[in-house]
Design a protein around this motif. Structure first.
Motif, short mmCIF file in Angstrom:
data_model
loop_
_atom_site.label_atom_id
_atom_site.label_comp_id
_atom_site.label_asym_id
_atom_site.label_seq_id
_atom_site.Cartn_x
_atom_site.Cartn_y
_atom_site.Cartn_z
N GLY A 179 -4.45 -9.79 -1.65
CA GLY A 179 -3.80 -10.79 -2.49
C GLY A 179 -2.49 -10.34 -3.12
N GLY A 180 -2.10 -9.07 -2.97
CA GLY A 180 -0.87 -8.57 -3.55
C GLY A 180 0.34 -8.91 -2.71
N SER A 181 1.50 -8.91 -3.34
CA SER A 181 2.74 -9.15 -2.60
C SER A 181 3.91 -8.60 -3.40
CB SER A 181 2.95 -10.66 -2.35
OG SER A 181 3.14 -11.36 -3.56
N ASN A 182 5.04 -8.38 -2.72
CA ASN A 182 6.26 -7.93 -3.39
C ASN A 182 7.44 -8.25 -2.49
OD1 ASN A 182 7.92 -6.83 -5.33
ND2 ASN A 182 6.73 -4.94 -5.54
N PHE A 183 8.62 -8.33 -3.10
CA PHE A 183 9.85 -8.62 -2.37
C PHE A 183 10.88 -7.55 -2.70
CE2 PHE A 183 14.10 -10.69 -2.29
CZ PHE A 183 14.17 -10.89 -0.92
N PHE A 184 11.47 -6.99 -1.66
CA PHE A 184 12.47 -5.94 -1.82
C PHE A 184 13.77 -6.44 -1.16
CE2 PHE A 184 8.24 -4.17 -1.39
CZ PHE A 184 8.12 -3.37 -2.51
N GLN A 201 10.26 1.68 1.31
CA GLN A 201 9.06 1.37 0.53
C GLN A 201 7.82 1.32 1.42
OE1 GLN A 201 11.28 1.52 -2.66
NE2 GLN A 201 9.10 1.10 -2.83
N THR A 202 6.67 1.52 0.78
CA THR A 202 5.37 1.34 1.42
C THR A 202 4.51 0.46 0.53
OG1 THR A 202 5.48 3.58 2.35
CG2 THR A 202 3.34 2.51 2.37
N ALA A 215 5.61 12.10 -5.38
CA ALA A 215 5.91 11.95 -3.95
C ALA A 215 7.39 12.21 -3.68
CB ALA A 215 5.52 10.57 -3.46
N PRO A 216 7.71 12.86 -2.56
CA PRO A 216 9.13 13.11 -2.22
C PRO A 216 9.84 11.88 -1.68
CG PRO A 216 7.72 13.97 -0.49
CD PRO A 216 6.80 13.49 -1.59
N ILE A 217 9.09 10.93 -1.14
CA ILE A 217 9.64 9.69 -0.59
C ILE A 217 8.70 8.56 -1.00
CG2 ILE A 217 10.78 10.76 1.41
CD1 ILE A 217 8.36 9.93 3.10
N GLU A 218 9.08 7.32 -0.70
CA GLU A 218 8.19 6.19 -0.97
C GLU A 218 7.94 5.36 0.29
OE1 GLU A 218 9.72 4.11 -4.46
OE2 GLU A 218 8.37 5.39 -5.64
N GLY A 219 8.63 5.70 1.38
CA GLY A 219 8.47 4.95 2.61
C GLY A 219 7.50 5.60 3.58
N PHE A 220 7.47 5.09 4.80
CA PHE A 220 6.63 5.64 5.87
C PHE A 220 7.47 5.72 7.13
CE2 PHE A 220 6.02 1.06 5.86
CZ PHE A 220 6.15 0.71 7.19
#
Length: 284
Positions: A179-184, A201-202, A215-220
């Motif tokens: 049910g979560g969502s976000n917009f970047f 982002q992840t 964390a050193p990064i936030e993506g994947f």
């Protein structure tokens, strides 16, 4: 003339196996056999086949056990091609040499097994495999060298790729099945090597949340394979124990707009439950 390119399998791994028996308050270390093993049971090599080049691909092979210290003499590690391999020697690949052996230098704990991959013979839609078995080893520094019972085999997936150009800025929408969502609005995808990309982002966390926790990064990291996206298993933000991996639904790239759609899961509760995320990247 074919060109030779080198693809290195980078890894950072420390193996230490010690066993002990307690006799009153005294600890005695057991000098068991030296064990030859592959650090991973399966690896995937990605090979650009636009120009039908040859690539040298290496797979690490390690030795551990004994008294916990590297042997002070070279170790010959022997291997063979398993009959379950779907790639054909002399067609999709060749061994750099046909000795069936590689040398772990004195004082070292690993070496590399190299093969030459003929990318022009690979089918992007139907990757083949090279399966190798460790059969044993020898060294003047030890008369007790054995192949690992459960880590003595590696499967190398030969995956052909095409030229790729997905780096850039996107408007990203992420939704989850919880049910979560976000917009970047300004998501940046960076190409870190040919066909391999790092997102900004992840999941649906706000920017800065994961890095604030160390964390050193936030993506994947993901890889494009001729229009399809592969997300291999990795730790969340390269730091947390949560596992990030693609689902059976491969990501896609719209050939007209350049928009990207991905589906992946993140593990929670010690990776006993997984939440599925759908990410839509609209090229700006």
């Amino acid at each position: 003339m074919k060109t030779f390119r080198y693809i290195l399998v980078l890894f950072a791994m420390s193996f230490a196996i010690t066993s002990c028996v307690l006799d009153d308050d005294e600890q005695t270390f057991n000098e068991g056999p030296n064990v030859l093993l592959f650090p991973s049971s399966q690896v995937t090599g990605f090979f650009l086949n636009d120009n039908a080049d040859d690539f040298t691909y290496t797979v690490p092979l390690s030795i551990t056990g004994g008294d916990g210290n590297p042997l002070n003499a070279p170790t010959n590690a022997n291997f063979e091609l398993d009959a379950s391999s779907t790639a054909t020697e002399g067609v999709e690949f060749d061994f750099v040499d046909n000795s069936g052996s590689v040398v772990i230098p004195a004082g070292n704990t690993f070496t590399n097994v190299p093969i030459i991959v003929h990318s022009g013979e690979l089918d992007p839609a139907n990757p083949t495999t090279v399966v190798l078995n460790i059969t044993g080893g020898s060294s003047s520094a030890s008369n007790n060298i054995v192949a690992s019972g459960n880590r003595g085999q590696v499967t190398i997936v030969l995956q052909a790729t095409c030229s790729s150009d997905l780096g850039g800025t996107y408007a990203l929408t992420v939704t989850s099945d919880s049910g979560g969502s976000n917009f970047f609005p300004m998501e940046v995808i960076t190409e870190i090597e040919e066909g391999t990309y790092l997102t900004t982002q992840t999941g649906t966390w706000d920017p800065g949340v994961l890095m604030a926790s160390g964390a050193p990064i936030e993506g994947f990291i993901f890889k494009e394979v001729c229009g399809s996206i592969v997300i291999e298993e990795q730790n969340l933000a390269g730091f947390f124990s949560n596992i990030v991996r693609g689902t059976e639904v491969l990501g896609t790239v719209n050939p007209t707009t350049g928009d990207i759609t991905l589906e992946y899961t993140i593990g929670f509760s010690n990776n006993t439950t997984f939440t599925t995320y759908t990410a839509t990247y609209v090229k700006l």
